[in-house]
Scaffold this motif. Structure first.
Motif, PDB file in Angstrom:
ATOM      1  N   ASN A 104       1.115  -1.595   0.125  1.00 28.43           N
ATOM      2  CA  ASN A 104      -0.320  -0.135   0.384  1.00 28.43           C
ATOM      3  C   ASN A 104       0.539   1.254  -0.184  1.00 28.43           C
ATOM      4  O   ASN A 104       0.596   2.375  -0.071  1.00 28.43           O
ATOM      5  CB  ASN A 104      -1.062  -0.044   1.688  1.00 28.43           C
ATOM      6  N   GLN A 105       2.182   1.064   0.771  1.00 27.24           N
ATOM      7  CA  GLN A 105       3.010   2.419   1.246  1.00 27.24           C
ATOM      8  C   GLN A 105       3.270   2.737  -0.964  1.00 27.24           C
ATOM      9  O   GLN A 105       3.793   4.110  -1.125  1.00 27.24           O
ATOM     10  CB  GLN A 105       4.105   2.187   1.839  1.00 27.24           C
ATOM     11  N   PHE A 106       3.652   1.935  -1.055  1.00 25.70           N
ATOM     12  CA  PHE A 106       4.555   1.724  -2.523  1.00 25.70           C
ATOM     13  C   PHE A 106       3.587   1.931  -3.585  1.00 25.70           C
ATOM     14  O   PHE A 106       3.955   3.359  -4.816  1.00 25.70           O
ATOM     15  CB  PHE A 106       4.760   0.002  -3.537  1.00 25.70           C
ATOM     16  N   LYS A 107       2.100   1.401  -3.479  1.00 19.33           N
ATOM     17  CA  LYS A 107       1.071   2.315  -4.339  1.00 19.33           C
ATOM     18  C   LYS A 107       0.778   3.478  -3.397  1.00 19.33           C
ATOM     19  O   LYS A 107       0.310   4.716  -4.630  1.00 19.33           O
ATOM     20  CB  LYS A 107      -0.010   1.378  -3.991  1.00 19.33           C
ATOM     21  N   ASP A 108       0.940   4.015  -2.764  1.00 18.17           N
ATOM     22  CA  ASP A 108       0.522   6.343  -2.795  1.00 18.17           C
ATOM     23  C   ASP A 108       2.074   6.793  -3.130  1.00 18.17           C
ATOM     24  O   ASP A 108       1.665   7.806  -3.475  1.00 18.17           O
ATOM     25  CB  ASP A 108       0.707   5.371  -0.319  1.00 18.17           C
ATOM     26  N   VAL A 109       3.336   5.878  -2.874  1.00 15.86           N
ATOM     27  CA  VAL A 109       4.434   6.523  -3.922  1.00 15.86           C
ATOM     28  C   VAL A 109       4.130   6.975  -5.592  1.00 15.86           C
ATOM     29  O   VAL A 109       3.794   7.477  -6.390  1.00 15.86           O
ATOM     30  CB  VAL A 109       5.400   5.943  -3.841  1.00 15.86           C
ATOM     31  N   ILE A 110       3.225   5.999  -6.242  1.00 13.11           N
ATOM     32  CA  ILE A 110       2.555   5.433  -7.345  1.00 13.11           C
ATOM     33  C   ILE A 110       1.962   6.982  -7.780  1.00 13.11           C
ATOM     34  O   ILE A 110       2.493   8.019  -9.138  1.00 13.11           O
ATOM     35  CB  ILE A 110       2.290   4.195  -7.948  1.00 13.11           C
ATOM     36  N   ARG A 111       1.165   6.707  -6.567  1.00 11.80           N
ATOM     37  CA  ARG A 111      -0.349   7.650  -7.552  1.00 11.80           C
ATOM     38  C   ARG A 111      -0.233   9.193  -6.612  1.00 11.80           C
ATOM     39  O   ARG A 111      -0.139  10.086  -7.482  1.00 11.80           O
ATOM     40  CB  ARG A 111      -1.956   7.679  -5.935  1.00 11.80           C
ATOM     41  N   TRP A 112       1.329   9.727  -6.110  1.00 10.55           N
ATOM     42  CA  TRP A 112       1.838  10.847  -5.767  1.00 10.55           C
ATOM     43  C   TRP A 112       2.470  11.594  -7.012  1.00 10.55           C
ATOM     44  O   TRP A 112       2.347  12.568  -7.447  1.00 10.55           O
ATOM     45  CB  TRP A 112       2.513  11.175  -4.365  1.00 10.55           C
ATOM     46  N   ASN A 113       3.177  10.515  -7.452  1.00  8.65           N
ATOM     47  CA  ASN A 113       4.660  10.565  -8.363  1.00  8.65           C
ATOM     48  C   ASN A 113       3.202  11.027  -9.564  1.00  8.65           C
ATOM     49  O   ASN A 113       3.577  11.701 -10.811  1.00  8.65           O
ATOM     50  CB  ASN A 113       4.392   9.255  -8.794  1.00  8.65           C
ATOM     51  N   ALA A 114       2.008  10.259  -9.489  1.00  7.23           N
ATOM     52  CA  ALA A 114       1.053  10.537 -10.549  1.00  7.23           C
ATOM     53  C   ALA A 114       0.758  12.114 -10.752  1.00  7.23           C
ATOM     54  O   ALA A 114      -0.548  12.339 -12.042  1.00  7.23           O
ATOM     55  CB  ALA A 114      -0.162   9.479 -11.189  1.00  7.23           C
ATOM     56  N   ALA A 115       0.134  11.973  -9.862  1.00  7.16           N
ATOM     57  CA  ALA A 115      -0.698  13.998  -9.021  1.00  7.16           C
ATOM     58  C   ALA A 115      -0.006  15.013  -9.880  1.00  7.16           C
ATOM     59  O   ALA A 115       1.302  15.139  -9.756  1.00  7.16           O
ATOM     60  CB  ALA A 115      -0.789  13.422  -7.518  1.00  7.16           C
ATOM     61  N   SER A 116      -0.361  15.820  -9.885  1.00  2.25           N
ATOM     62  CA  SER A 116      -0.226  17.402 -10.114  1.00  2.25           C
ATOM     63  C   SER A 116      -0.379  18.317  -9.147  1.00  2.25           C
ATOM     64  O   SER A 116      -0.788  19.645  -9.902  1.00  2.25           O
ATOM     65  CB  SER A 116      -0.717  17.654 -11.309  1.00  2.25           C
ATOM     66  N   GLU A 117      -1.050  17.520  -8.050  1.00  2.00           N
ATOM     67  CA  GLU A 117      -1.724  18.342  -7.150  1.00  2.00           C
ATOM     68  C   GLU A 117       0.216  19.104  -6.619  1.00  2.00           C
ATOM     69  O   GLU A 117       1.113  18.697  -6.219  1.00  2.00           O
ATOM     70  CB  GLU A 117      -1.867  17.631  -5.953  1.00  2.00           C
ATOM     71  N   PRO A 118      -0.003  20.469  -5.144  1.00  2.00           N
ATOM     72  CA  PRO A 118       0.476  20.852  -5.076  1.00  2.00           C
ATOM     73  C   PRO A 118       1.857  19.866  -3.803  1.00  2.00           C
ATOM     74  O   PRO A 118       0.683  19.232  -3.205  1.00  2.00           O
ATOM     75  CB  PRO A 118       0.408  22.146  -3.919  1.00  2.00           C
TER      76      PRO A 118
END
Length: 292
Positions: free
Chosen positions: A139-153
């Motif tokens: 789940n932590q790995f997936k969080d990293v992937i999600r944040w990498n994909a995000a364009s949020e501040p």
């Protein structure tokens, strides 16, 4: 943040779209099945400039290194340091090799946390023994992937923050490396025991090696390691036996002797106490993945 499905995460495989590794961090999910688009070996003879963390979710991969090869299986973590050969792919007879990965350039103060007790071909290896631990790390790995994909501040900062937590939690699972203030005499004993797992070792000999009395060494070791000397050695023997059961076709008797037990029945009993499965039952979990 909304979770990404496995299908969506496939888009983050470096083999499915253009990626640059000239960044501080790149992460992805790579599902491999026989004959699929991703079913071929990665080969980077000089390795990479940064580190690579890899978590196998399903199936098995074969990891080749300068002195041989090994198989990684579900719930196993790998750590590739800079400059180490990258030569890996799906194990030939495995029906899959699905894995999460993070490539990163570490912050300077992370370096001390990137030393794992167990290495093979300079590649760190760690089996997550509980499914809950494996799910948490995944789940932590997936969080990293999600944040990498995000364009949020601050998305990049959040990804790095999550990665730092992963690195710290994995380092905490290293019984020897995670205490820089550990008594060096105890480190000497641990190293010696790991190098001579199959041999009979007397506490008196270990005590002479560390210039301590037997009683003093026994006391310090238990305080530092949370176990007796022989109890700690037994857990290391069982861990080594698990590797041999997964990765070789040696008989139970041969494995027992390889890790220091002359009586295979006694070995089976001790193994069952640690893994709640007999050695044969443990091997059956991996028998669908031929090792040669």
């Amino acid at each position: 943040m909304a979770e990404l499905s496995d299908k969506e995460m496939v888009n983050f495989s470096p083999l499915m779209k253009r990626f640059t590794f000239n960044a501080f961090m790149v992460s992805g999910f790579t599902p491999i099945s026989p004959g699929s688009r991703l079913d071929f070996f990665i080969h980077r003879p000089e390795g990479m400039k940064g580190y690579m963390l890899n978590l196998t979710l399903k199936g098995a991969g074969v990891i080749r290194h300068a002195k041989g090869e090994f198989h990684c299986v579900a719930d196993e973590m790998l750590l590739f340091p800079p400059g180490v050969l990258h030569h890996y792919g799906r194990a030939k007879e495995s029906p899959a090799w699905d894995h999460l990965w993070i490539y990163f350039i570490p912050r300077p103060y992370w370096i001390d946390w990137l030393h794992w007790d167990r290495t093979e071909g300079n590649i760190g290896r760690m089996q997550l023994t509980r499914s809950a631990d494996s799910q948490q790390v995944a789940n932590q790995f997936k969080d990293v992937i999600r944040w990498n994909a995000a364009s949020e501040p601050l998305s990049e900062a959040m990804a790095m923050n999550t990665l730092e937590r992963i690195i710290l939690e994995l380092f905490q699972r290293q019984p020897t490396s995670n205490h820089h203030n550990r008594d060096p005499r105890i480190q000497t004993v641990c190293h010696y025991l790991n190098e001579h797992l199959a041999e009979d070792v007397r506490i008196e000999d270990l005590a002479r090696m560390t210039f301590l009395s037997s009683s003093r060494l026994t006391h310090i070791f238990r305080k530092e390691m949370g176990n007796t000397i022989f109890g700690w050695r037994e857990s290391q023997r069982i861990s080594r036996a698990c590797d041999l059961l997964q990765q070789t076709q040696l008989s139970i008797t041969q494995i027992a002797r390889a890790v220091g037990y002359e009586d295979p029945l006694y070995f089976s009993r001790i193994f069952s106490q640690h893994r709640h499965l007999s050695p044969r039952e443990y091997r059956k979990k991996f028998e669908r993945i031929p090792l040669f």
